[in-house]
Enzyme design. Structure first.
Site, PDB file in Angstrom:
ATOM      1  N   ASP A 333       0.549  -0.758   0.156  1.00 54.76           N
ATOM      2  CA  ASP A 333      -0.067  -0.063  -0.180  1.00 54.76           C
ATOM      3  C   ASP A 333       1.163   1.412  -0.575  1.00 54.76           C
ATOM      4  OD1 ASP A 333      -2.033   1.976   0.169  1.00 54.76           O
ATOM      5  OD2 ASP A 333      -3.306   0.642   1.249  1.00 54.76           O
TER       6      ASP A 333
HETATM    7  C1  BGC Z   1      -5.193   3.738  -0.120  1.00 49.04           C
HETATM    8  C2  BGC Z   1      -4.727   2.433  -1.328  1.00 49.04           C
HETATM    9  C3  BGC Z   1      -5.094   2.763  -2.916  1.00 49.04           C
HETATM   10  C4  BGC Z   1      -3.532   3.328  -2.567  1.00 49.04           C
HETATM   11  C5  BGC Z   1      -3.419   3.982  -4.349  1.00 49.04           C
HETATM   12  C6  BGC Z   1      -4.160   3.945   0.037  1.00 49.04           C
HETATM   13  O1  BGC Z   1      -3.878   5.179   0.852  1.00 49.04           O
HETATM   14  O2  BGC Z   1      -5.334   2.497   1.173  1.00 49.04           O
HETATM   15  O3  BGC Z   1      -6.233   1.471  -0.706  1.00 49.04           O
HETATM   16  O4  BGC Z   1      -4.845   1.516  -3.663  1.00 49.04           O
HETATM   17  O5  BGC Z   1      -3.087   4.858  -0.916  1.00 49.04           O
HETATM   18  O6  BGC Z   1      -4.314   5.300  -3.830  1.00 49.04           O
END
Ligand code: BGC
Length: 801
Positions: A333
């Site tokens: 993530d």
């Molecule tokens: C979120 C993810 C997301 C990623 C990219 C993160 O802060 O938890 O779900 O895919 O950002 O935007």
């Protein structure tokens, strides 16, 4: 076939040493057969592998191309494939603001990169959330300028539609309609792939039992069975069986694992649970997505039992790779590798990097660690080169499987408008996902549906709010494409209607109340559109209160005091506490955030052109203190049984599992939803009163069939979600008081009946023990069939030795 049989057998007898050896041998044989041409030169090194979760990622042809490419890559180019940046390379505020130790831990990284230069140098493998207008330029830099011409893979958070925005995922779960969900996912993939996006960070399949958690909006709610069905549906829709089709998009199962179990519903918070609970209640949707062939998995931010998911080899290697055979790409993530320092399990960037890659994270999203730290880690031997090569292979395999090397640019011009067909699909989804929570009698008839000619006063901060009613993470839609409730009612009326905003979503001012009361007095029925803003749910949208925000409840009370019947439309990305609201409105529709067709869908339901059929995928609490609240709770030694929990405890009802100031039950339970007709259920019949537990029985698809007849006893054609729940008593671990093991949408004309059967096999009747093994024991079962999680018609059967 052979592997399937072995898998089933493993599930039955467990992951014993003997099983592992047999499985390993069979897999080696199968893999050698599958990869015969590619492995001809090096048969001895072939590692044992479980059957691939998506065979498209490991074809012999792809393997040959990956081998050839890998042999030509420099270390820098390899590491490039493992890093992912957005267009400006700036990580999130959490990392830059006041986090000086991060800066010190990774001094060689400025907090910006030049993504265009990295693309041209072949030093970046993928990008996230790049604006469609710039995707082409980045791809051109990678394909035309970089030494090996390796295309970039563009990923994005396409959560509930790209151009044609449909209801939020929690709402879609309320439709209990996986086929519809697949069609919507297909539509999103067609639209986004036309802009060059071939990787979605979706579906989020985290089970969420705590409505305070704002990301409940992105998932399928509290139940593992429903969650697993929805996970499969999204993957099917996004990937469309063939990753190589130009309009297929790689799905990402996220956030692995148990992110939704975050303590106290507070975003990014820690989770801690038994192995049995992890496997039984949280892992099934992830596994179902992997089994459906999802090409990638995102490691979660949270720690599970003390180990952050992004550095957790038990999750990423033992379970995901070894037990489930996942062959796709694991992406971290956003800045999650860097956050291992904040978690306190790494003192510096090098250790965080080492832990993440050794645990099984292939791609570093935005931490700026893999490219800066891995060279030294490889030199010193802390990270084996073979491990890095394997991660690069996975990324390249995915790019080959998607056909990116042959077709790096979209095959179609970008979808830049909502077509009528797509609008119709979004409309159907919105209609199916809205839940009728309350419909009291007014002059002896239920308030809804409204009679033609009813004079409506439309009031509330969400009645005409195109921006908010689509919800968060809403693709690239334009507000002008959204049909608001006001627009739909005016289109129907052929002119202006009585309308007042009343208040803001979050406000203490009652300046608008008087105008709202005035139009309420002029109307026959008041439609009050209240709820949350889009940003009140979604990432970092945890709430400690679940009431209608600001002074909206006050507005409702003032309007109700006018004395006209009130239909309350609740817009929200999660269950709210509607206890007071329910006392002040005759009818309540939980509309969630319905997407661009919000207004038309709501108006069709208000006037009965469609009958509501949505059912709650999460329990709506009576009081926030009940959270986390879920229907499939465990029994206690002091059950409340028939005590009246609405009364303060007397001497007979104190020492039981209860609150002294609130009932235990949800205000509106899981699976609940009313219709404009009524349904009745016959007694439940089971095909066998007892089933012998024989060695070959577990693994069986069908052990018992439970059947009931559902009848439409009202006056309108409508759809019912028939639900099947099971309880297992007498097992070595206590089991939930009931759990969903089947559902079916059934549409019936007035007076029509249908017999609905549910097949209960090993999967439905087994449970996970505390080693993560799925077992079935000689125990007593109850099976209920009905219209919600309180269904009372039941039958019994047993499994006997
Ligand atoms: C979120 C993810 C997301 C990623 C990219 C993160 O802060 O938890 O779900 O895919 O950002 O935007």
């Amino acid at each position: 076939m052979l592997i399937m049989a072995v898998r089933r057998w493993t599930a039955v007898v467990g992951d014993t040493e003997m099983t592992r050896q047999v499985v390993a041998r069979i897999k080696i044989i199968l893999l050698l057969v599958a990869l015969a041409p590619a492995t001809a030169q090096k048969p001895a090194q072939q590692p044992a592998k479980v059957s691939p979760s998506n065979p498209q990622l490991v074809s012999a042809e792809i393997e040959r191309r990956v081998d050839a490419l890998l042999a030509r890559m420099t270390l820098q180019e390899k590491l490039g494939q493992l890093v992912q940046y957005n267009a400006d390379g700036a990580p999130s505020a959490t990392v830059t603001t006041g986090q000086q130790h991060n800066l010190a831990a990774n001094p060689e990284v400025g907090y910006r990169i030049d993504a265009m230069q990295l693309a041209a140098n072949g030093e970046m493998g993928s990008m996230l959330n790049v604006s469609p207008a710039r995707i082409h330029a980045y791809q051109q830099a990678a394909v035309d300028k970089s030494r090996l011409h390796i295309p970039l893979l563009f990923g994005a958070d396409v959560i509930h539609g790209y151009r044609t925005v449909y209801p939020i995922p929690l709402a879609l779960a309320a439709s209990f309609d996986p086929d519809l969900t697949s069609s919507l996912a297909r539509m999103a993939a067609e639209e986004a792939s036309s802009a060059g996006i071939r990787w979605f960070y979706s579906p989020m399949v985290d089970i969420s039992r705590d409505a305070r958690w704002g990301r409940s909006v992105e998932g399928a709610g509290e139940d593992a069975f429903l969650g697993a069905a929805m996970a499969r549906a999204y993957v099917r829709g996004y990937q469309n069986d063939r990753l190589s089709q130009p309009d297929s998009v790689a799905a990402t199962i996220k956030h692995f694992a148990a992110y939704g179990a975050t303590e106290a519903g507070r975003e990014y918070n820690t989770t801690d649970m038994s192995t049995s609970r992890l496997f039984q209640d949280y892992l099934p949707p992830y596994q179902s997505g992997v089994d459906a062939g999802a090409a990638s998995v995102m490691s979660a931010f949270n720690a599970l039992n003390g180990v952050p998911s992004t550095a957790n080899p038990y999750l990423l290697d033992t379970i995901l790779r070894k037990q489930w055979g996942f062959d796709g790409v694991v992406v971290s993530d956003y800045t999650a590798i860097m956050e291992l320092i904040n978690h306190g399990i790494a003192l510096d960037a090098a250790t965080a990097t080492e832990k993440a890659i050794n645990a099984g994270v292939d791609v570093d999203m935005m931490s700026h660690f893999y490219d800066t730290q891995l060279p030294a880690l490889i030199r010193s031997g802390r990270v084996p080169m073979a491990e890095v090569d394997e991660a690069v292979r996975r990324v390249l395999r995915l790019k080959f499987a998607l056909g990116l090397f042959d077709h790096p640019y979209p095959a179609q011009p970008e979808v830049s408008a909502v077509t009528p067909e797509r609008r119709a699909l979004a409309l159907r989804a919105a209609e199916e996902s809205i839940v009728l929570l309350q419909n009291k009698l007014v002059s002896n008839t239920p308030l809804l549906p409204l009679k033609p000619g009813t004079k409506i006063a439309l009031i509330g901060p969400l009645a005409d709010n195109a921006r908010e009613m689509v919800g968060s993470s809403s693709g690239v839609h334009r507000d002008s494409e959204v049909v608001t409730v006001r627009a739909a009612l005016e289109a129907r009326a052929g002119g202006p209607i009585l309308y007042a905003q009343g208040t803001q979503i979050l406000s203490n001012s009652d300046d608008g109340f008087a105008a709202a009361e005035q139009i309420a007095r002029e109307s026959d029925v008041i439609v009050l559109a209240l709820g949350e803003s889009a940003a009140m749910s979604g990432e970092a949208g945890s709430r400690a209160e679940l009431d209608l925000p600001g002074n909206q409840l006050e507005l409702l009370k003032r309007i109700a005091a006018v004395g006209k019947p009130v239909v309350l439309l609740v817009f929200s990305g999660r269950p709210l506490v509607l206890t007071s609201a329910a006392q002040n409105a005759q009818a309540i529709l939980e509309v969630w955030f319905p997407g661009i067709e919000s207004g038309d869908a709501i108006v069709h339901l208000l006037y009965g052109e469609e009958s509501p059929s949505g059912k709650l995928p999460m329990s709506f609490p009576e009081s926030i203190g009940q959270e986390p609240l879920y229907y499939n709770q465990f029994p206690t030694g002091r059950p409340a049984n028939s005590a009246d929990l609405n009364e303060p405890p007397g001497p007979d009802s104190r020492f039981i599992s209860r609150y002294i100031d609130a009932p235990n039950a949800a205000l509106f339970p899981f699976g609940f939803g009313l219709s404009y007709t009524t349904f009745s259920y016959s007694a439940v019949a089971v095909s066998l009163p007892s089933v012998p537990l024989r060695a070959e029985r577990p693994g069986a698809a069908s052990l018992v069939t439970a059947t009931a007849t559902v009848t439409n006893t009202g006056t309108r054609t409508a759809t019912e979600v028939v639900q099947c729940y099971v309880r297992n008593r007498g097992a070595s671990l206590e089991q939930p008081v009931r759990s969903l093991q089947g559902f079916e949408r059934v549409t019936l004309a007035p007076g029509e009946s249908k017999q609905v059967s549910f097949t209960l096999g090993f999967n439905e009747l087994s449970f996970f023990d505390n080693t993560g093994k799925k077992v079935i024991e000689p125990t007593q079962y109850t099976v209920w069939i009905g219209g919600d999680s309180l269904a009372s018609n039941a039958a019994e059967f047993s499994i006997e030795r």
